[in-house]
Scaffold this motif. Sequence first.
Motif, PDB file in Angstrom:
ATOM      1  N   GLN A   1       0.828  -1.200   0.000  1.00  0.00           N
ATOM      2  CA  GLN A   1       0.000   0.000   0.000  1.00  0.00           C
ATOM      3  C   GLN A   1       0.860   1.246   0.000  1.00  0.00           C
ATOM      4  O   GLN A   1       1.906   1.309   0.651  1.00  0.00           O
ATOM      5  N   LYS A   2       0.363   2.249  -0.740  1.00  0.00           N
ATOM      6  CA  LYS A   2       1.056   3.538  -0.801  1.00  0.00           C
ATOM      7  C   LYS A   2       0.451   4.492   0.223  1.00  0.00           C
ATOM      8  O   LYS A   2      -0.770   4.624   0.334  1.00  0.00           O
ATOM      9  N   PHE A   3       1.324   5.180   0.943  1.00  0.00           N
ATOM     10  CA  PHE A   3       0.925   6.190   1.908  1.00  0.00           C
ATOM     11  C   PHE A   3       1.561   7.527   1.532  1.00  0.00           C
ATOM     12  O   PHE A   3       2.341   7.596   0.571  1.00  0.00           O
ATOM     13  N   GLN A   4       1.226   8.551   2.278  1.00  0.00           N
ATOM     14  CA  GLN A   4       1.745   9.882   1.952  1.00  0.00           C
ATOM     15  C   GLN A   4       3.269   9.935   1.974  1.00  0.00           C
ATOM     16  O   GLN A   4       3.882  10.687   1.214  1.00  0.00           O
ATOM     17  N   LYS A   5       3.903   9.145   2.827  1.00  0.00           N
ATOM     18  CA  LYS A   5       5.350   9.238   2.986  1.00  0.00           C
ATOM     19  C   LYS A   5       6.074   7.953   2.602  1.00  0.00           C
ATOM     20  O   LYS A   5       7.245   7.767   2.961  1.00  0.00           O
ATOM     21  N   GLY A   6       5.433   7.098   1.878  1.00  0.00           N
ATOM     22  CA  GLY A   6       6.110   5.875   1.473  1.00  0.00           C
ATOM     23  C   GLY A   6       5.144   4.738   1.278  1.00  0.00           C
ATOM     24  O   GLY A   6       3.922   4.923   1.167  1.00  0.00           O
ATOM     25  N   TRP A   7       5.703   3.532   1.215  1.00  0.00           N
ATOM     26  CA  TRP A   7       4.911   2.324   0.991  1.00  0.00           C
ATOM     27  C   TRP A   7       5.143   1.350   2.141  1.00  0.00           C
ATOM     28  O   TRP A   7       6.212   1.346   2.776  1.00  0.00           O
ATOM     29  N   LEU A   8       4.133   0.517   2.363  1.00  0.00           N
ATOM     30  CA  LEU A   8       4.258  -0.555   3.345  1.00  0.00           C
ATOM     31  C   LEU A   8       3.877  -1.856   2.651  1.00  0.00           C
ATOM     32  O   LEU A   8       2.857  -1.917   1.945  1.00  0.00           O
ATOM     33  N   TYR A   9       4.721  -2.896   2.860  1.00  0.00           N
ATOM     34  CA  TYR A   9       4.483  -4.197   2.220  1.00  0.00           C
ATOM     35  C   TYR A   9       4.512  -5.293   3.287  1.00  0.00           C
ATOM     36  O   TYR A   9       5.231  -5.189   4.299  1.00  0.00           O
ATOM     37  N   TRP A  10       3.746  -6.355   3.025  1.00  0.00           N
ATOM     38  CA  TRP A  10       3.719  -7.486   3.945  1.00  0.00           C
ATOM     39  C   TRP A  10       3.481  -8.781   3.191  1.00  0.00           C
ATOM     40  O   TRP A  10       2.695  -8.828   2.238  1.00  0.00           O
ATOM     41  N   SER A  11       4.198  -9.818   3.603  1.00  0.00           N
ATOM     42  CA  SER A  11       3.884 -11.182   3.183  1.00  0.00           C
ATOM     43  C   SER A  11       4.178 -12.094   4.360  1.00  0.00           C
ATOM     44  O   SER A  11       4.922 -11.726   5.284  1.00  0.00           O
ATOM     45  N   GLN A  12       3.619 -13.275   4.333  1.00  0.00           N
ATOM     46  CA  GLN A  12       3.844 -14.228   5.417  1.00  0.00           C
ATOM     47  C   GLN A  12       5.328 -14.562   5.554  1.00  0.00           C
ATOM     48  O   GLN A  12       5.845 -14.739   6.649  1.00  0.00           O
ATOM     49  N   ALA A  13       6.003 -14.621   4.397  1.00  0.00           N
ATOM     50  CA  ALA A  13       7.408 -15.031   4.417  1.00  0.00           C
ATOM     51  C   ALA A  13       8.343 -13.909   4.849  1.00  0.00           C
ATOM     52  O   ALA A  13       9.396 -14.163   5.461  1.00  0.00           O
ATOM     53  N   THR A  14       7.983 -12.646   4.569  1.00  0.00           N
ATOM     54  CA  THR A  14       8.917 -11.543   4.799  1.00  0.00           C
ATOM     55  C   THR A  14       8.503 -10.602   5.919  1.00  0.00           C
ATOM     56  O   THR A  14       9.318  -9.817   6.403  1.00  0.00           O
ATOM     57  N   GLY A  15       7.226 -10.637   6.330  1.00  0.00           N
ATOM     58  CA  GLY A  15       6.748  -9.703   7.338  1.00  0.00           C
ATOM     59  C   GLY A  15       6.552  -8.314   6.768  1.00  0.00           C
ATOM     60  O   GLY A  15       6.434  -8.123   5.554  1.00  0.00           O
ATOM     61  N   PHE A  16       6.525  -7.291   7.649  1.00  0.00           N
ATOM     62  CA  PHE A  16       6.307  -5.902   7.236  1.00  0.00           C
ATOM     63  C   PHE A  16       7.626  -5.219   6.917  1.00  0.00           C
ATOM     64  O   PHE A  16       8.601  -5.358   7.661  1.00  0.00           O
ATOM     65  N   ASP A  17       7.647  -4.464   5.816  1.00  0.00           N
ATOM     66  CA  ASP A  17       8.788  -3.613   5.492  1.00  0.00           C
ATOM     67  C   ASP A  17       8.297  -2.376   4.773  1.00  0.00           C
ATOM     68  O   ASP A  17       7.344  -2.425   3.983  1.00  0.00           O
ATOM     69  N   ARG A  18       8.978  -1.276   5.032  1.00  0.00           N
ATOM     70  CA  ARG A  18       8.664  -0.024   4.354  1.00  0.00           C
ATOM     71  C   ARG A  18       9.607   0.206   3.185  1.00  0.00           C
ATOM     72  O   ARG A  18      10.705  -0.350   3.135  1.00  0.00           O
ATOM     73  N   SER A  19       9.162   1.055   2.281  1.00  0.00           N
ATOM     74  CA  SER A  19      10.027   1.556   1.215  1.00  0.00           C
ATOM     75  C   SER A  19       9.627   2.992   0.970  1.00  0.00           C
ATOM     76  O   SER A  19       8.442   3.338   1.072  1.00  0.00           O
TER      77      SER A  19
END
Length: 848
Positions: free
Chosen positions: A513-531
Amino acid sequence: MRRLMGGLLAAVLVIGGVGLTETVGQVPAANAANGSDFNPGMIITDAVFYDSGTMTVAQIQSFLNARVPTCRSGYVCLKSYRQTTTSQPARSEGCSAYSGQTSETAATIIYKVARACGINPRTLLVLLEKEQALVSDTWPSSRQYRSATGYGCPDTADCDANYYGFFNQVYHASWQFKKYRARPADRAYQAGRTNTILWHPNAACGSSKVYIQNQATAGLYLYTPYRPNAAALANLYGTGDGCSSYGNRNFWRIFTDWFGSTGAYAVDPHLSALFTSTGGSVGTLGNATDTPVKYADGGVGQEFQRGWAYWHTSTGAYRTAATIGRSYIALKGPTGVLGYPTTNPKAEPNSGSSQKFQRGWLYWSSATSIHIVSGPIGNSYATLKGPSGVLGYPLAAAVAGPDGGSGQRFQGGWLYSSPTTSIHRVSGAIATAYQAAKGPSGPLGYPIAAQKTEANGWVSQAFQKGVFYSSSATGARYVLTAMQSGYLAEGGVAGSLGGPVESTKAYGAGFGQKFQKGWLYWSQATGFDRSWGAIGNSYAALKGPSGVLGFPLGPPKYTSTWSTQAFEKGTLYSSTTGGIHYLLSAMDKAYTAAGGVAGPFGVPADSTKSYADGGQGQRFSKAWLYWSAATGLDSTVGRLGSSHAALGGGGGVLGYPVAAQKSEPGGALSQQFTGGGLYWSPTRGIHYVAKSLNVEYQRLGGVGGTLGHPIDSTKTYKNGVGQRFEKGWLFWSAKGGFVITTGTIASSYITLGGPDGVLGYPVAARTSQARGGYAQEFANGWLTWSSATGVDRVARPIGEHYFTKEGGPGGSLGYPVGSTVTKSGGVLEQQFERGRLRWTSAGGTVRY
């Protein structure tokens, strides 16, 4: 005024009624008459006959317009008729004064006379139709207007000229009915007694006994003194028999067709208290206009002039009216979805109305029409003050949702309910976006909480499967539950990501998902990470997790000059000077092992290219790197690197490098690849030798060997390949293998089309011949050369004889002095220094 066949034309032609909007004071819709309902003792009730307030001038005019939409050319129909009227004084029999006016319309005359004399304007309209068909006639005559109501027109003589004229007719007929009422005892027919009434002017037809129940009916018999017989009533819209009369039948039929019942029905006892409390016949409901309806559950309903009333032992008696009343009937009344009313109609904002029933409410306004609100949604809506509250009026019926839930739209938002989520309001931008996402049937399910205020002007609302966030700057976007915990861990709208500017997207086994200040991603294998930043933008442009890199494995990392972010399938590199590029995993691993951005290959200048065989290639600031499972990592640089890349790199004609660049004689360079060799010299430029020739070329010594440096790149011919070098040509075919051709013979061979020409591929090396000459064999013949004769072609049929039988150039014929010539019939001939040869298919080759 006594007309046997009064209005017969109208009786035949005018059948249906005209429906006007049924509201208080307006004309109700009517039903077609049935002869069996005719009551000779009460043709019309006094309450109906003398009710002068049933129509306004505008309603009368609208009624006339509807009866005759188009008048015949050259005629004036009643809807357009005008007359200057004369003032009339008040009459002791009950007509008040009439103020005459210039050019009054027929509708105005009817209205003013009705009000002055206390006669129902509907009575006068029916009388005009019954007597002269004036209401429906599209081409009325002056005679019809002259004797419009039949007043002063006895059956036995012509009409009295003293009463000619439309106004005179309407006024005097009305006044006459008031005279009948004012002095009933003086009349031949009287209410409250049994009267003898003829069937027909012909006395031989006989008479009947009629108990006249009321004054209005007595007045009609005084005006038209005949009773319709059974034959006239059996053919209500036509003629009966020789003893039938039609005047009073037509009056009753036309009134019923146009305006509904002529009689005042008894009010059901269960409804009497309500009827009385609302003002009786002159009150809110008016007179009953139909018999009571008994329902299977013991309840009662009855129609009145200005509404309906219903009673049941569990609810008591309540009325309905106007649009709500009609809609309730359309919903099958007490036997339908709503049950019985439990309140009377209630006024609502903006001239709307509402009413509560056993199983719901009806709400109406002119702007929103009418809609049911029921069940948990109805209860919640009522608690929120209905149309007076935040939601305003309903705009549509409830819509069934999944899992036994439902939703309903109102002016100020929606209400949603389900067995597991209770009921909640959704409004504003969130409601619009929620509906666009298919509401409860979409990715979010039902709302589970009210909207709440967030930081920085945001509002949010929780749903079963996520949360909607909204701001004036971004609109409404949702964050699915799988993303919500990670988003909240970053601080939500007030945190490192800000508010969402897009809704959650599914990427295979995860989300992003895109937010005002970046993106947030999640998968079962990798967990949460921002970009974020340039890397985040580039990653998103590469289709995020569904693209070449997969999900991120951590946040971006920064050095003084470069930033990187690792992903499942590679790494993104970014700098202000070098731009942003990705390295896929295999390339990245080898590049990192070789020193990365600080190593000998420099920084990425492009992103990794993947080739069909699974290998990869990429340009860096100081070299090109190529990797494949078979060859590992190798590089190209400089001119050779540029040329190799232009030829498709690892996926092109040369494939992957298998060795480093090598120096060649004369300041030249070469590099070997899986698909051949690439060669450069300062004088000959850069050319490649395809693998099919390169092995032989290298066996012959390469650049420093037999052929020297390539002058062109490998050329493909039919069934083989060939290439030009400094010292000759190298050809290969399956039949001839590798063969070199050089010098003048090579030049002539190429001029003749090379392998694709008349000679085909060379099949043997050049041989020395007599007097310093040469010869070379090809698939389809030979080329010979001597300093005296030059180069000539010898076709194979002649050449086989020439070289085997005649000794070739060293034999008796010497060298050819011209190439083989084809004659008619396929005959071949060739001139030599000391003779000639001819070949035919029949005789072979001979000297001649």
